[in-house]
Design a protein around this motif. Sequence first.
Motif, PDB file in Angstrom:
ATOM      1  N   ASP A  73      39.993  13.296   0.571  1.00  0.00           N
ATOM      2  CA  ASP A  73      41.344  12.732   0.534  1.00  0.00           C
ATOM      3  C   ASP A  73      41.790  12.147   1.875  1.00  0.00           C
ATOM      4  O   ASP A  73      42.890  11.609   1.987  1.00  0.00           O
ATOM      5  N   GLN A  74      40.927  12.206   2.901  1.00  0.00           N
ATOM      6  CA  GLN A  74      41.280  11.687   4.222  1.00  0.00           C
ATOM      7  C   GLN A  74      40.278  10.635   4.718  1.00  0.00           C
ATOM      8  O   GLN A  74      40.124  10.418   5.907  1.00  0.00           O
ATOM      9  N   ARG A  75      39.644   9.957   3.794  1.00  0.00           N
ATOM     10  CA  ARG A  75      38.610   8.988   4.180  1.00  0.00           C
ATOM     11  C   ARG A  75      39.094   7.547   4.239  1.00  0.00           C
ATOM     12  O   ARG A  75      38.289   6.633   4.343  1.00  0.00           O
ATOM     13  N   LYS A  76      40.392   7.339   4.193  1.00  0.00           N
ATOM     14  CA  LYS A  76      40.893   5.975   4.328  1.00  0.00           C
ATOM     15  C   LYS A  76      40.743   5.543   5.788  1.00  0.00           C
ATOM     16  O   LYS A  76      41.070   6.281   6.702  1.00  0.00           O
ATOM     17  N   LEU A  77      40.224   4.346   5.967  1.00  0.00           N
ATOM     18  CA  LEU A  77      39.929   3.825   7.296  1.00  0.00           C
ATOM     19  C   LEU A  77      40.850   2.679   7.669  1.00  0.00           C
ATOM     20  O   LEU A  77      41.315   1.936   6.801  1.00  0.00           O
ATOM     21  N   THR A  78      41.085   2.531   8.938  1.00  0.00           N
ATOM     22  CA  THR A  78      41.701   1.340   9.509  1.00  0.00           C
ATOM     23  C   THR A  78      40.739   0.857  10.575  1.00  0.00           C
ATOM     24  O   THR A  78      40.511   1.541  11.572  1.00  0.00           O
ATOM     25  N   ILE A  79      40.143  -0.309  10.326  1.00  0.00           N
ATOM     26  CA  ILE A  79      39.125  -0.846  11.224  1.00  0.00           C
ATOM     27  C   ILE A  79      39.611  -2.176  11.786  1.00  0.00           C
ATOM     28  O   ILE A  79      39.851  -3.120  11.030  1.00  0.00           O
ATOM     29  N   LEU A  80      39.765  -2.237  13.087  1.00  0.00           N
ATOM     30  CA  LEU A  80      40.112  -3.488  13.749  1.00  0.00           C
ATOM     31  C   LEU A  80      38.828  -4.297  13.903  1.00  0.00           C
ATOM     32  O   LEU A  80      37.851  -3.814  14.478  1.00  0.00           O
ATOM     33  N   ILE A  81      38.825  -5.518  13.392  1.00  0.00           N
ATOM     34  CA  ILE A  81      37.643  -6.371  13.411  1.00  0.00           C
ATOM     35  C   ILE A  81      37.727  -7.302  14.615  1.00  0.00           C
ATOM     36  O   ILE A  81      38.689  -8.055  14.765  1.00  0.00           O
ATOM     37  N   SER A  82      36.716  -7.257  15.461  1.00  0.00           N
ATOM     38  CA  SER A  82      36.688  -8.091  16.665  1.00  0.00           C
ATOM     39  C   SER A  82      36.369  -9.541  16.305  1.00  0.00           C
ATOM     40  O   SER A  82      36.026  -9.851  15.163  1.00  0.00           O
ATOM     41  N   ASP A  83      36.440 -10.413  17.301  1.00  0.00           N
ATOM     42  CA  ASP A  83      36.075 -11.810  17.097  1.00  0.00           C
ATOM     43  C   ASP A  83      34.618 -11.950  16.676  1.00  0.00           C
ATOM     44  O   ASP A  83      34.247 -12.928  16.032  1.00  0.00           O
ATOM     45  N   GLU A  84      33.777 -10.988  17.041  1.00  0.00           N
ATOM     46  CA  GLU A  84      32.368 -11.004  16.669  1.00  0.00           C
ATOM     47  C   GLU A  84      32.137 -10.497  15.246  1.00  0.00           C
ATOM     48  O   GLU A  84      31.008 -10.425  14.786  1.00  0.00           O
TER      49      GLU A  84
END
Length: 190
Positions: free
Chosen positions: A85-96
């Motif tokens: 129940d805690q596997r939601k991710l927030t991933i910042l995607i770089s220019d690469e």
Amino acid sequence: MKKLVLVVIAIFLTTLAIVIFINLYPKDIIFNAQGLKYRLGTEHLESEKLVNVNIEGKLYKNIFGERKFEGTIDIAGEEIPVPLDQRKLTILISDEGAGEILYSYFTYQKDNGATNGSDTYYYGTLVINNDFTKVTILVSDHNQLLKDNSGIGWNSESGQMITAPAGSRIEAISITNELAEMYLKGLKLK
């Protein structure tokens, strides 16, 4: 003449607003594909196996072109020590096109359910193409410390990878080299 100029300006501004809205509106991501989990290097060919990769969420883009993925990543057979129940991710995607897969979660006391503390689990680095139809993950090896003992590691000679969609090692490495070229600063993986 003034009316014509006002109409042209109104049409231009309306078109611009629509284009900005379309580009900034979050895109639904539903990526479900068969991929390959493998280790780099020719001595690790026996470790290859097909896996299902399921990624669901939204891809956000701000006015400056910065992207962020919010959702879940599920790889069949992978054991992640994070409560479901805690596997939601927030991933910042770089220019690469790369972003860190870092799970932040709470631990609870068994006797009364009170919060015991918080923890993080670093899984690896996600690399995507622009339309999120190809992905590769540089999986961190929790049994391998970096040379300076500063944490877990991944290396380009024997690092573990998951690439999708891919059905063979040749296809997986080709996709990885295509996606991660900028992130790995031109290094070609084998």
